[in-house]
Structure formats: C-alpha cells, structure tokens
Design a protein around this motif. Structure first.
Motif, PDB file in Angstrom:
ATOM      1  N   LEU A   1      25.277  22.332  55.483  1.00 13.29           N
ATOM      2  CA  LEU A   1      26.652  22.327  55.003  1.00 13.29           C
ATOM      3  C   LEU A   1      27.525  22.893  56.117  1.00 13.29           C
ATOM      4  N   ASP A   2      28.217  21.997  56.823  1.00 15.55           N
ATOM      5  CA  ASP A   2      28.981  22.397  58.002  1.00 15.55           C
ATOM      6  C   ASP A   2      30.375  22.871  57.619  1.00 15.55           C
ATOM      7  N   ASN A   3      30.446  24.043  57.042  1.00 17.49           N
ATOM      8  CA  ASN A   3      31.743  24.672  56.784  1.00 17.49           C
ATOM      9  C   ASN A   3      31.613  26.164  57.023  1.00 17.49           C
ATOM     10  N   GLU A   4      32.729  26.818  57.205  1.00 15.10           N
ATOM     11  CA  GLU A   4      32.718  28.233  57.551  1.00 15.10           C
ATOM     12  C   GLU A   4      32.563  29.089  56.306  1.00 15.10           C
ATOM     13  N   LEU A   5      31.615  30.014  56.359  1.00 12.96           N
ATOM     14  CA  LEU A   5      31.426  30.940  55.250  1.00 12.96           C
ATOM     15  C   LEU A   5      32.416  32.097  55.366  1.00 12.96           C
ATOM     16  N   PRO A   6      32.692  32.786  54.245  1.00 15.25           N
ATOM     17  CA  PRO A   6      33.555  33.973  54.312  1.00 15.25           C
ATOM     18  C   PRO A   6      32.996  35.008  55.299  1.00 15.25           C
ATOM     19  N   GLY A   7      33.868  35.845  55.826  1.00 14.78           N
ATOM     20  CA  GLY A   7      33.463  36.808  56.841  1.00 14.78           C
ATOM     21  C   GLY A   7      32.861  38.089  56.267  1.00 14.78           C
ATOM     22  N   ASP A   8      32.162  38.832  57.131  1.00 15.13           N
ATOM     23  CA  ASP A   8      31.601  40.157  56.819  1.00 15.13           C
ATOM     24  C   ASP A   8      30.648  40.139  55.630  1.00 15.13           C
ATOM     25  N   LEU A   9      29.865  39.068  55.476  1.00 20.62           N
ATOM     26  CA  LEU A   9      28.912  38.981  54.379  1.00 20.62           C
ATOM     27  C   LEU A   9      27.676  39.816  54.683  1.00 20.62           C
ATOM     28  N   THR A  10      27.201  40.527  53.669  1.00 17.12           N
ATOM     29  CA  THR A  10      25.961  41.300  53.792  1.00 17.12           C
ATOM     30  C   THR A  10      24.799  40.622  53.068  1.00 17.12           C
TER      31      THR A  10
ATOM     32  N   ASN B   1      35.765  23.708  51.370  1.00 17.83           N
ATOM     33  CA  ASN B   1      36.129  25.048  51.799  1.00 17.83           C
ATOM     34  C   ASN B   1      35.789  26.039  50.692  1.00 17.83           C
ATOM     35  N   TRP B   2      35.440  27.266  51.079  1.00 12.73           N
ATOM     36  CA  TRP B   2      35.141  28.304  50.103  1.00 12.73           C
ATOM     37  C   TRP B   2      36.422  29.036  49.719  1.00 12.73           C
ATOM     38  N   ILE B   3      36.794  28.938  48.441  1.00  9.31           N
ATOM     39  CA  ILE B   3      38.018  29.541  47.931  1.00  9.31           C
ATOM     40  C   ILE B   3      37.646  30.768  47.103  1.00  9.31           C
ATOM     41  N   GLU B   4      38.229  31.919  47.422  1.00 11.97           N
ATOM     42  CA  GLU B   4      37.913  33.134  46.679  1.00 11.97           C
ATOM     43  C   GLU B   4      38.416  33.030  45.243  1.00 11.97           C
ATOM     44  N   VAL B   5      37.527  33.356  44.300  1.00  7.95           N
ATOM     45  CA  VAL B   5      37.854  33.286  42.873  1.00  7.95           C
ATOM     46  C   VAL B   5      38.153  34.675  42.321  1.00  7.95           C
ATOM     47  N   GLU B   6      37.240  35.611  42.533  1.00  2.00           N
ATOM     48  CA  GLU B   6      37.390  36.952  41.969  1.00  2.00           C
ATOM     49  C   GLU B   6      36.667  37.970  42.837  1.00  2.00           C
ATOM     50  N   SER B   7      37.066  39.234  42.701  1.00  2.40           N
ATOM     51  CA  SER B   7      36.331  40.370  43.249  1.00  2.40           C
ATOM     52  C   SER B   7      35.779  41.184  42.088  1.00  2.40           C
ATOM     53  N   LEU B   8      34.599  41.714  42.269  1.00  3.51           N
ATOM     54  CA  LEU B   8      34.004  42.569  41.247  1.00  3.51           C
ATOM     55  C   LEU B   8      34.767  43.898  41.205  1.00  3.51           C
ATOM     56  N   PRO B   9      35.208  44.343  40.014  1.00  2.00           N
ATOM     57  CA  PRO B   9      35.920  45.631  39.912  1.00  2.00           C
ATOM     58  C   PRO B   9      35.124  46.768  40.547  1.00  2.00           C
ATOM     59  N   GLU B  10      35.843  47.731  41.120  1.00  2.00           N
ATOM     60  CA  GLU B  10      35.234  48.768  41.949  1.00  2.00           C
ATOM     61  C   GLU B  10      34.122  49.535  41.248  1.00  2.00           C
ATOM     62  N   MET B  11      34.353  50.011  40.016  1.00  2.00           N
ATOM     63  CA  MET B  11      33.351  50.820  39.338  1.00  2.00           C
ATOM     64  C   MET B  11      32.104  50.006  39.003  1.00  2.00           C
ATOM     65  N   MET B  12      32.287  48.753  38.590  1.00  2.00           N
ATOM     66  CA  MET B  12      31.140  47.896  38.298  1.00  2.00           C
ATOM     67  C   MET B  12      30.372  47.592  39.579  1.00  2.00           C
ATOM     68  N   CYS B  13      31.117  47.427  40.672  1.00  2.00           N
ATOM     69  CA  CYS B  13      30.480  47.155  41.961  1.00  2.00           C
ATOM     70  C   CYS B  13      29.636  48.346  42.400  1.00  2.00           C
ATOM     71  N   LYS B  14      30.171  49.554  42.270  1.00  2.00           N
ATOM     72  CA  LYS B  14      29.419  50.747  42.645  1.00  2.00           C
ATOM     73  C   LYS B  14      28.133  50.870  41.849  1.00  2.00           C
ATOM     74  N   LYS B  15      28.196  50.571  40.544  1.00  2.00           N
ATOM     75  CA  LYS B  15      26.997  50.663  39.715  1.00  2.00           C
ATOM     76  C   LYS B  15      25.963  49.642  40.158  1.00  2.00           C
TER      77      LYS B  15
ATOM     78  N   TYR C   1      29.117  27.662  43.433  1.00  2.00           N
ATOM     79  CA  TYR C   1      29.687  28.989  43.661  1.00  2.00           C
ATOM     80  C   TYR C   1      28.844  29.758  44.672  1.00  2.00           C
ATOM     81  N   LEU C   2      29.493  30.672  45.360  1.00  5.14           N
ATOM     82  CA  LEU C   2      28.837  31.593  46.270  1.00  5.14           C
ATOM     83  C   LEU C   2      29.165  33.014  45.842  1.00  5.14           C
TER      84      LEU C   2
END
Length: 316
Positions: free
Chosen positions: A185-194, A231-245, A207-208
């Motif tokens: 799949l020749d498209n650019e992925l989002p940056g700073d992925l871990t 193209n990869w379009i950002e849909v949502e970010s995980l809320p901070e507290m849920m992400c920390k858990k 989805y990614l």
C-alpha cells in the motif's frame, strides 16, 4: 430463525472470550443487550459428534461471520464449526507435521478461506490458502522479503485481499486471496507511530489504530480511516485517562495488543488484561467493556477475544 435471517438482523451478536482458566468453555458478552450471558459456549456440548477429535490441546484460532475455527494438533487438522446449525467440518493440514506462525480465517456468503504462513515445516517460507468451495489447499511462496520479521501479526480482510502491517519502518502490505500476489500500500502513514494495527469491515472501511510517541514509548493513541484517495484521515484520539490505563496494562509491550471490528465496535485488546477497550463508530465514543464475572479473582494471562455473530446458513 429464518425470519430473522431474511430480515438481515442477527439474533444477537457476541464478544466471545477464550482463556486458559475456562477449559473448552467460552463466555459470551451480548453486545446488543450490553451484558454477560449466564451460559457459555461449550465445544463438547454443542458438537457431541466431535468427541474423539476434541482434546485438551484443542485451541480456538479464529471466528468469522458465524463460523468458528479450532486447531486440533493431535489429529493434524482444523475444525470449522457453525454452532447455530450444529454443523462442523474437519480440514486436514496440507502436510504432516505442519507448524504455522500466522493464521487468518475469512468466511463469506459463498464459503470461507483459510490463510496460513509457515516457515518451520518447510525449507523456505510458504503461504497456504484453503478454499472451502473446492476443499483443497494451494501453496504460494516468497512472502518474507515483503513482510520481514513481523508477519506473525494477523492480517485483516478488505476488498478481496489480506492486509498486514510490517515492523519498523512501518508499512502496509497485502495478499490477494485469488491470485496469490503480494503488494504494498503505497501511501504515507501517520508520523511518530510506536505501533500499528489494522481493522476492517471487509468491504467499505479500513481503519488503522496506532500509538503515537517517541523512542518506542506511546504518549497517545489515535484512530485513522483510509479514504477514497488512499490517504489516512484521523478520526479520533483516545481520551487521556483511558489512554494512560491501556498503556499501563500493556506495559508498553505492544506485541500483546491486538484489534478487531465487531458490529460497529472497534475493539482494542491486550492478552494480559481482562477488559476490552472499544470505540463505538456510530456514536464516536470510547468505552471499557467490563470483565467477565465468572473470571477468578486471581486470573492468569492469555485473554483472547473474538467477534461471534451467529449465522444459521453459514456453510462449513
């Protein structure tokens, strides 16, 4: 049952849990009602005819569109089941012995396909695809240069192909189930992925899910969707507290993280944790699914979740 099938509405849909402390019992979470069912699926009770083939080494591998697939190492075969119709089929491995590192099970309206990646059983890396329409395996070669050393990540089915993520530098490759050809799949992925994971509804949406951070440590988690222009379009970010858990329960060991799509729920799971983090696509909201009430207080690792939507006419 036929009326429900004709209407296109499932009887119900479940999240099925496989865990070492539930021996050949599979607790069910009813995602329509929003609660755990009192009864669990039991392989021995629902399929008594398979008694001689069911052994302690029987392992639930995958589920797709009402079918569930088990590995039966003692008989060098797979067991494909439709629990609603109480039907099953034994699929013999293409060779003996047969060790595989990755497994994908895809059920469609006209049958199903089984995809396995193998290296230990053969002098070179190989791909085998089983087609239920002809009841036979087909062998393909040459996947290692494309997938690298991360091919153990399970692929997702989207528009006739299986899509996989590679190890760093992250990229996405695909395997056409009909032609046996690999592509990228020749498209650019989002940056700073871990870390990156893919989920799909099979036809319309891919989805990614990924961690975002530096030096292999995630500081946030985000969800993207592939649009019509690839193209990869950002849909949502995980809320901070849920992400920390979630990041704390995974101990930043992202090999333990896996994802799948279940009836409009993007489920993010960890082998070491008894809860599911999920995103409700229609409501654009994040939630935690409660742990199974029958799970002992002192539980071990090995939580494997599956989407199970009963389908009376799914052929085995």
């Amino acid at each position: 049952m036929s009326k429900h099938t004709a209407s296109g509405s499932p009887f119900s849909s479940f999240l099925l849990l496989s865990h070492p402390q539930f021996f050949q019992q599979f607790p069910l979470y009813d995602s329509i009602v929003g609660s755990w069912r009192n009864l669990a699926l039991s392989l021995s009770l629902l399929l008594p005819g398979t008694g001689s083939n069911v052994s302690p080494s029987c392992t639930l591998l995958s589920s797709s569109n009402g079918l569930i697939c088990f590995s039966l190492p003692s008989s060098c075969s797979l067991l494909v089941c439709n629990f609603v119709a109480k039907s099953s089929r034994i699929v013999e491995f293409p060779s003996h012995p047969f060790a595989f590192e990755s497994f994908v099970f895809v059920s469609m309206s006209f049958g199903y396909k089984i995809f396995v990646l193998c290296s230990k059983s053969f002098s070179s890396n190989s791909v085998f695809v089983y087609d239920s329409k002809v009841h036979s395996w087909q062998k393909f070669d040459g996947f290692e240069p494309i997938l690298g050393d991360n091919y153990r990540q399970e692929g997702v089915f989207f528009n006739g192909s299986l899509y996989f993520t590679t190890s760093e530098p992250f990229s996405i490759v695909c395997f056409d189930l009909e032609s046996g050809r690999w592509g990228r799949l020749d498209n650019e992925l989002p940056g700073d992925l871990t870390f990156v994971r893919l989920v799909s509804d099979g036809e319309k949406r891919l989805y990614l899910i990924g961690g975002v951070g530096r030096n292999g440590i995630s500081r946030s988690m985000k969800l993207w969707e592939l649009d019509g222009e690839r193209n990869w379009i950002e849909v949502e970010s995980l809320p901070e507290m849920m992400c920390k858990k979630f990041l704390s329960v995974s101990y930043h060991n992202y090999d333990r993280v896996y994802c799948f799509l279940h009836e409009g729920m993007i489920c993010i799971c960890c082998y070491t944790w008894p809860e599911i983090l999920y995103y409700k696509v229609s409501r654009r909201t994040w939630h935690w699914l409660p742990r199974c009430p029958s799970l002992p207080e002192k539980w071990s690792c090995g939580f494997r979740w599956f989407s199970f939507v009963p389908e009376l006419y799914a052929p085995v």
